[in-house]
Design a protein around this motif. Structure first.
Motif, PDB file in Angstrom:
ATOM      1  N   SER A 147       0.887  -1.174   0.000  1.00 40.20           N
ATOM      2  CA  SER A 147       0.000   0.000   0.000  1.00 40.20           C
ATOM      3  C   SER A 147       0.916   1.213   0.000  1.00 40.20           C
ATOM      4  CB  SER A 147      -0.841  -0.010   1.288  1.00 40.20           C
ATOM      5  OG  SER A 147      -1.349   1.285   1.559  1.00 40.20           O
ATOM      6  N   THR A 148       0.398   2.353  -0.437  1.00 33.28           N
ATOM      7  CA  THR A 148       1.219   3.564  -0.290  1.00 33.28           C
ATOM      8  C   THR A 148       1.590   3.758   1.185  1.00 33.28           C
ATOM      9  OG1 THR A 148      -0.846   4.815  -0.217  1.00 33.28           O
ATOM     10  CG2 THR A 148       0.338   4.819  -2.302  1.00 33.28           C
ATOM     11  N   TYR A 149       0.738   3.225   2.086  1.00 34.26           N
ATOM     12  CA  TYR A 149       1.038   3.356   3.514  1.00 34.26           C
ATOM     13  C   TYR A 149       2.143   2.401   3.967  1.00 34.26           C
ATOM     14  CZ  TYR A 149      -3.006   6.347   3.713  1.00 34.26           C
ATOM     15  OH  TYR A 149      -3.898   7.366   3.490  1.00 34.26           O
ATOM     16  N   GLY A 150       2.640   1.583   3.068  1.00 38.15           N
ATOM     17  CA  GLY A 150       3.825   0.787   3.389  1.00 38.15           C
ATOM     18  C   GLY A 150       5.074   1.652   3.492  1.00 38.15           C
ATOM     19  N   HIS A 151       4.992   2.866   2.951  1.00 42.72           N
ATOM     20  CA  HIS A 151       6.161   3.746   3.029  1.00 42.72           C
ATOM     21  C   HIS A 151       5.775   5.191   3.341  1.00 42.72           C
ATOM     22  CE1 HIS A 151       5.131   2.627  -1.172  1.00 42.72           C
ATOM     23  NE2 HIS A 151       5.133   3.918  -1.371  1.00 42.72           N
ATOM     24  N   ARG A 152       4.602   5.383   3.935  1.00 38.86           N
ATOM     25  CA  ARG A 152       4.248   6.706   4.478  1.00 38.86           C
ATOM     26  C   ARG A 152       3.381   6.499   5.722  1.00 38.86           C
ATOM     27  NH1 ARG A 152       0.433   9.631   0.071  1.00 38.86           N
ATOM     28  NH2 ARG A 152       1.535  11.366   1.003  1.00 38.86           N
ATOM     29  N   ALA A 166       6.410  -3.887   6.671  1.00 43.68           N
ATOM     30  CA  ALA A 166       7.046  -5.196   6.853  1.00 43.68           C
ATOM     31  C   ALA A 166       7.019  -5.974   5.544  1.00 43.68           C
ATOM     32  CB  ALA A 166       6.335  -5.980   7.961  1.00 43.68           C
ATOM     33  N   LEU A 167       5.884  -5.944   4.855  1.00 45.99           N
ATOM     34  CA  LEU A 167       5.759  -6.693   3.600  1.00 45.99           C
ATOM     35  C   LEU A 167       6.727  -6.145   2.547  1.00 45.99           C
ATOM     36  CD1 LEU A 167       4.095  -9.031   2.430  1.00 45.99           C
ATOM     37  CD2 LEU A 167       2.386  -7.353   1.690  1.00 45.99           C
ATOM     38  N   GLU A 168       6.912  -4.836   2.537  1.00 42.74           N
ATOM     39  CA  GLU A 168       7.857  -4.248   1.579  1.00 42.74           C
ATOM     40  C   GLU A 168       9.284  -4.685   1.901  1.00 42.74           C
ATOM     41  OE1 GLU A 168       7.269  -0.070   0.885  1.00 42.74           O
ATOM     42  OE2 GLU A 168       5.191  -0.410   0.219  1.00 42.74           O
ATOM     43  N   HIS A 169       9.598  -4.744   3.185  1.00 44.48           N
ATOM     44  CA  HIS A 169      10.967  -5.132   3.523  1.00 44.48           C
ATOM     45  C   HIS A 169      11.187  -6.631   3.320  1.00 44.48           C
ATOM     46  CE1 HIS A 169      14.542  -3.087   4.468  1.00 44.48           C
ATOM     47  NE2 HIS A 169      14.869  -3.896   5.467  1.00 44.48           N
ATOM     48  N   LEU A 170      10.138  -7.427   3.538  1.00 46.21           N
ATOM     49  CA  LEU A 170      10.234  -8.852   3.197  1.00 46.21           C
ATOM     50  C   LEU A 170      10.500  -8.991   1.698  1.00 46.21           C
ATOM     51  CD1 LEU A 170       7.264 -10.259   5.327  1.00 46.21           C
ATOM     52  CD2 LEU A 170       9.697 -10.636   5.741  1.00 46.21           C
ATOM     53  N   THR A 171       9.827  -8.155   0.907  1.00 47.92           N
ATOM     54  CA  THR A 171      10.003  -8.204  -0.557  1.00 47.92           C
ATOM     55  C   THR A 171      11.479  -8.016  -0.923  1.00 47.92           C
ATOM     56  OG1 THR A 171       7.778  -7.311  -0.868  1.00 47.92           O
ATOM     57  CG2 THR A 171       9.301  -7.083  -2.724  1.00 47.92           C
ATOM     58  N   ARG A 172      12.094  -6.998  -0.333  1.00 46.50           N
ATOM     59  CA  ARG A 172      13.502  -6.714  -0.676  1.00 46.50           C
ATOM     60  C   ARG A 172      14.429  -7.824  -0.173  1.00 46.50           C
ATOM     61  NH1 ARG A 172      11.887  -1.862   1.701  1.00 46.50           N
ATOM     62  NH2 ARG A 172      11.160  -0.376   0.137  1.00 46.50           N
ATOM     63  N   TRP A 244      14.731  -9.446 -15.412  1.00 46.06           N
ATOM     64  CA  TRP A 244      15.815  -8.812 -14.628  1.00 46.06           C
ATOM     65  C   TRP A 244      15.259  -7.832 -13.593  1.00 46.06           C
ATOM     66  CZ3 TRP A 244      20.332  -5.046 -15.585  1.00 46.06           C
ATOM     67  CH2 TRP A 244      21.484  -5.544 -14.960  1.00 46.06           C
ATOM     68  N   LEU A 245      14.027  -8.059 -13.193  1.00 48.60           N
ATOM     69  CA  LEU A 245      13.366  -7.153 -12.257  1.00 48.60           C
ATOM     70  C   LEU A 245      13.109  -7.885 -10.950  1.00 48.60           C
ATOM     71  CD1 LEU A 245      11.880  -4.281 -12.206  1.00 48.60           C
ATOM     72  CD2 LEU A 245       9.803  -5.615 -12.469  1.00 48.60           C
ATOM     73  N   THR A 246      13.748  -7.440  -9.891  1.00 45.05           N
ATOM     74  CA  THR A 246      13.479  -8.063  -8.589  1.00 45.05           C
ATOM     75  C   THR A 246      13.715  -7.063  -7.454  1.00 45.05           C
ATOM     76  OG1 THR A 246      13.726 -10.129  -7.345  1.00 45.05           O
ATOM     77  CG2 THR A 246      15.781  -9.064  -8.074  1.00 45.05           C
ATOM     78  N   GLY A 247      12.979  -7.250  -6.363  1.00 46.21           N
ATOM     79  CA  GLY A 247      13.163  -6.410  -5.173  1.00 46.21           C
ATOM     80  C   GLY A 247      12.542  -5.031  -5.292  1.00 46.21           C
ATOM     81  N   GLN A 248      11.650  -4.840  -6.282  1.00 43.94           N
ATOM     82  CA  GLN A 248      11.102  -3.504  -6.515  1.00 43.94           C
ATOM     83  C   GLN A 248       9.698  -3.352  -5.937  1.00 43.94           C
ATOM     84  OE1 GLN A 248      13.139  -1.047  -7.843  1.00 43.94           O
ATOM     85  NE2 GLN A 248      14.508  -2.777  -7.408  1.00 43.94           N
ATOM     86  N   ILE A 249       9.407  -2.146  -5.471  1.00 41.50           N
ATOM     87  CA  ILE A 249       8.073  -1.808  -4.968  1.00 41.50           C
ATOM     88  C   ILE A 249       7.514  -0.762  -5.938  1.00 41.50           C
ATOM     89  CG2 ILE A 249       6.733  -1.027  -2.963  1.00 41.50           C
ATOM     90  CD1 ILE A 249       8.764  -3.202  -2.135  1.00 41.50           C
ATOM     91  N   LEU A 250       6.468  -1.101  -6.662  1.00 45.29           N
ATOM     92  CA  LEU A 250       5.905  -0.180  -7.648  1.00 45.29           C
ATOM     93  C   LEU A 250       4.637   0.465  -7.094  1.00 45.29           C
ATOM     94  CD1 LEU A 250       5.977   0.917 -10.591  1.00 45.29           C
ATOM     95  CD2 LEU A 250       4.413  -0.945 -11.162  1.00 45.29           C
ATOM     96  N   THR A 251       4.681   1.778  -6.903  1.00 40.66           N
ATOM     97  CA  THR A 251       3.506   2.501  -6.418  1.00 40.66           C
ATOM     98  C   THR A 251       2.573   2.807  -7.592  1.00 40.66           C
ATOM     99  OG1 THR A 251       4.755   3.468  -4.589  1.00 40.66           O
ATOM    100  CG2 THR A 251       2.753   4.612  -5.255  1.00 40.66           C
ATOM    101  N   VAL A 252       1.302   2.436  -7.434  1.00 43.55           N
ATOM    102  CA  VAL A 252       0.293   2.658  -8.488  1.00 43.55           C
ATOM    103  C   VAL A 252      -0.837   3.421  -7.830  1.00 43.55           C
ATOM    104  CG1 VAL A 252      -1.182   1.525 -10.203  1.00 43.55           C
ATOM    105  CG2 VAL A 252       0.932   0.404  -9.466  1.00 43.55           C
TER     106      VAL A 252
END
Ligand SMILES: NC(=O)c1ccc[n+]([C@@H]2O[C@H](COP(=O)([O-])OP(=O)(O)OC[C@H]3O[C@@H](n4cnc5c(N)ncnc54)[C@H](OP(=O)(O)O)[C@@H]3O)[C@@H](O)[C@H]2O)c1
Length: 259
Positions: A147-152, A166-172, A244-252
């Motif tokens: 969610s945008t609230y994963g980083h605000r 937490a989910l974003e950091h698990l992603t990375r 070649w795309l990994t570890g990215q968080i895409l805000t939509v």
């Protein structure tokens, strides 16, 4: 409101692939499950309510359903076993099921935190672990829905925001941990999107309508998003062609985060 726009054409990109989509009974998960099926995949949709899952699957013969509560720690392995039992493999895991909870600090309880994290953090972790042996063999990928609230910050909903952080950091971390296995891990972070989420959070209808008006007014593109507009990016991150795309968080989010 339904907007008239062309649907992204990912026809055939997932032919022969097996995709698990959690939270497939409504909103973003329903749109993603149907889009993966249109793109050629076999899809196992997971949620608690069988009826809404069956609505998702109606008219989409490649969508099968599995009704279970993901907060039960036994469910993730059962979900993976169900997909493997049906089709013999798992190529993509979409950790979409999640709950929004407003819980001001003064009202925070141990049960409230545990319940939210069980769905938003523990279940995606156990699903990823259970799917891993299959993803490894398939050069598969995981897409987490943040969610945008994963980083605000979200005043009054700090634990929802923290669960998505937490989910974003698990992603990375998983992206690096699983890179040697050829498994890619990415996330989408949607802004306000039409779905059942606000009602599921227990908010009354007039409050929901007010929130929707306020959000639309703050979004540079002038409206809330439609589930299909988020789902298409879930597919693009999972696309086997995105090698070649990994570890990215895409805000939509229609530009909300820029404001
Ligand atoms: N819509 C937004 O504005 C927005 C913004 C940012 C992020 N997100 C995120 O996007 C994801 C999807 O949300 P959405 O807005 O599409 O929500 P939604 O319409 O409320 O859908 C949530 C789905 O998850 C399922 N679910 C809920 N609790 C579950 C449980 N314990 N076990 C299994 N399944 C469960 C629900 O079905 P059952 O109730 O039948 O189980 C439903 O299918 C969530 O992770 C959410 O945090 C949404």
């Amino acid at each position: 409101m339904v907007h008239d726009r062309p649907q992204a054409d990912l026809n055939g990109h997932f032919t022969g692939k097996v995709v698990i989509v959690t939270g497939a009974g409504s909103g973003i998960g329903r749109a993603a499950a149907r889009a993966f099926a249109r793109a050629g995949a076999h899809v196992l949709g997971v949620a608690r309510r069988k009826e809404t899952l069956e609505e998702t699957a109606a008219g989409h013969p490649r969508v099968a359903v599995h009704a279970a509560d993901l907060r039960d720690p036994h469910t993730p392995q059962q979900v993976v076993d169900a997909a493997v039992g049906l089709w013999g493999r798992v190529d993509v895991l979409v950790n979409n099921a999640g709950a929004t909870k407003m819980m001001p600090l003064a009202d925070t309880t141990a049960d409230g935190v545990t319940d939210l994290f069980a769905l938003n953090v523990t279940a995606p972790s156990l699903l990823a672990g259970a799917a891993l042996p299959h993803l490894r063999g398939a050069a598969g990928s995981i897409v987490n829905v943040s969610s945008t609230y994963g980083h605000r910050p979200l005043p009054g909903g700090a634990h929802y925001a923290a669960s998505k952080a937490a989910l974003e950091h698990l992603t990375r971390s998983w992206a690096v941990e699983l890179a040697a296995d050829g498994v890619r891990v990415n996330a989408v972070a949607p802004g306000p999107t039409e779905s059942q989420a606000l009602a599921a959070a227990g908010l009354p209808e007039p409050v929901i309508e007010q929130i929707k008006r306020d959000e639309a007014a703050r979004i540079p593109l002038g409206r809330r998003g439609e589930p299909d507009e988020v789902a298409v990016w879930i597919l693009r991150l999972a696309d086997p062609a995105a090698t070649w795309l990994t570890g990215q968080i895409l805000t939509v989010d229609g530009g909300l985060e820029l404001t």
